[in-house]
Design an enzyme around this catalytic site. Structure first.
Site, short mmCIF file in Angstrom:
data_model
loop_
_atom_site.label_atom_id
_atom_site.label_comp_id
_atom_site.label_asym_id
_atom_site.label_seq_id
_atom_site.Cartn_x
_atom_site.Cartn_y
_atom_site.Cartn_z
N LYS A 1 0.83 -1.22 0.00
CA LYS A 1 0.00 0.00 0.00
C LYS A 1 0.87 1.27 0.00
O LYS A 1 2.08 1.21 0.19
CB LYS A 1 -0.97 -0.03 1.18
C1 LIG Z 1 -5.55 -4.36 0.90
C2 LIG Z 1 -7.01 -4.17 0.90
C3 LIG Z 1 -7.82 -4.52 2.00
C4 LIG Z 1 -7.30 -5.27 3.17
O1 LIG Z 1 -6.27 -4.65 3.81
P1 LIG Z 1 -5.44 -5.45 4.92
O2 LIG Z 1 -4.70 -4.36 5.64
O3 LIG Z 1 -4.53 -6.38 4.19
O4 LIG Z 1 -6.42 -6.16 5.79
C5 LIG Z 1 -9.17 -4.18 1.97
N1 LIG Z 1 -9.72 -3.58 0.91
C6 LIG Z 1 -8.98 -3.28 -0.18
C7 LIG Z 1 -9.65 -2.57 -1.32
C8 LIG Z 1 -7.62 -3.58 -0.23
O5 LIG Z 1 -6.90 -3.29 -1.32
#
Ligand SMILES: *Cc1c(COP(=O)(O)O)cnc(C)c1O
Length: 399
Positions: free
Chosen positions: A201
């Site tokens: 991210k």
């Molecule tokens: C990465 C992601 C999540 C989950 O995030 P985590 O921190 O891995 O639990 C949820 N929604 C979207 C759209 C994502 O890209």
């Protein structure tokens, strides 16, 4: 064994990059400041939830211009807790987008509610407000829009719908740390705004998440639920303010963030603008390099918005491009360039099909995108040379 078979049989095949130099999709940029901060945490002996988590929460709240932020160990946890605190439970329906990671859907199931899909707009790939309105039933309790790829959803339209039907609004901002809609920051529109700091991210803590809330009451309940359901004093029980007992006031979860994670986040967040600017450069370079190819590049950001530039997707229509998306995935991997798929539509997954009877034709736009989309490397870690390799590979395959 990528590249074997077709590639090796063809002795003239020269990959754009060597196998040893495989470009890993979504690799984060970690600098010395993060390394030093982690070492500091380890030496201090304070590994769990402590002063660095508190600083990271304050820094994130400042960045968003809000009063409260609660750090948790994932965005999935943030979404789950938000729904519980919003009062979403068995018998309730929650409307969300099929163009998302499974965690969005699963968190609705964790809360005991039923996910209902509203298809996306073909250009923005964001949930279509008209489809949301059409999906509302007397059991609808909440809407979870995802700011897909970092492009903010139409928060005017969604805001009106949730107000008119008295629904909770929970923003999935996993892609959208830097996103803004008409000058307002993503995550501050809804009753809850949920962020991810997963390794790929825009800001990473390895694993991690954050929840923004509007009300003090919601914030306190979130905090209790995030740490076993222990009364809020438990967060301070090993501090230097004297011994404190904790009391369990409900059955909560183990969702707290560690100082080791926040150690990364403090420096990652401090560099968030630099990362965005670097991705903006790469984005522009890709746009220019692919303009003449028979593929669809991302639409420009809407007026009066800030795109968080999290994922650069191209769409490959087999008839126009002369090869299928899956053939493209094989070909670019053979060039030793790592790519992603965001996402195979939620309607395509067997578990949801078995449980809810979902079929691809229930969300035809998302389904088509899911079979045509490819995400190209776009992190601040991608060098000019790397971007040149991506462009050369895409043009070699499609040119
Ligand atoms: C990465 C992601 C999540 C989950 O995030 P985590 O921190 O891995 O639990 C949820 N929604 C979207 C759209 C994502 O890209």
């Amino acid at each position: 064994m990528e590249g074997e078979g077709a590639a090796d049989a063809d002795s003239s095949f020269e990959p754009i990059r060597t196998k040893e130099d495989f470009l890993v999709y979504g690799a984060p940029l970690i600098e010395e400041a993060e390394v030093a901060e982690i070492v500091d945490s380890v030496r201090s002996g304070w590994l769990g939830t402590g002063p660095k988590v508190k600083r990271f929460e304050e820094m994130f709240a400042d960045y968003k211009g809000v009063d409260r932020a609660l750090a948790v160990n994932s965005c999935t946890a943030a979404l789950h807790l938000s729904m519980l605190v919003a009062g979403v439970g068995p018998g309730d329906e929650v409307i969300t987008t099929p163009m998302t990671f499974c965690a969005t859907i699963n968190s609705i199931l964790h809360a005991g509610a039923t996910p209902v899909l509203a298809d996306v707009d073909p250009v923005t790939m964001n949930i279509d407000p008209a489809a949301v309105e059409a999906a509302i039933t007397p059991r609808t309790r909440a809407v979870i829009p995802v700011h897909f790829a970092g492009r903010p959803c139409d928060m005017d339209a969604l805001g009106q719908i949730v107000k008119k039907h008295d629904l909770k609004l929970i923003e999935d901002c996993a892609h959208a740390i830097e996103a803004e809609f008409k000058g307002r920051k993503a995550g501050t529109f809804g009753d809850f705004g949920c962020f991810s700091f997963y390794a790929t991210k825009n800001v990473t803590t390895g694993e991690g998440g954050m929840v923004l809330t509007k009300s003090q009451g919601d914030s306190e309940r979130l905090k209790t639920l995030a740490l076993h359901g222990m009364s809020n004093d438990a967060w301070h029980r090993y501090g230097d303010e004297g011994f404190k007992h904790y009391f369990v006031v409900e059955c909560g979860f183990k969702y707290n963030m560690m100082d080791l994670q926040a150690a990364l986040g403090l420096h990652q967040l401090a560099r968030v603008q630099r990362g965005w600017e670097r991705r903006a450069e790469l984005w522009k370079r890709y746009d220019a390099a692919f303009a003449d190819l028979p593929i669809t590049c991302p639409a420009p950001a809407e007026k009066d918005t800030r795109h968080a530039l999290h994922i650069y997707t191209i769409l490959i229509d087999e008839e126009e491009a002369g090869l299928s998306r899956d053939q493209f995935l094989q070909a670019i991997t053979r060039e030793n360039i790592g790519v992603g798929v965001h996402y195979v539509a939620a309607t395509e997954h067997p578990y949801y099909q078995d449980r809810f009877g979902w079929k691809p034709e229930h969300a035809p736009v998302a389904s088509r995108i899911g079979w045509q989309t490819v995400s190209l490397p776009l992190s601040p870690r991608v060098s000019d040379h790397d971007a040149g390799c991506v462009i050369a590979a895409v043009r070699k395959i499609l040119g």
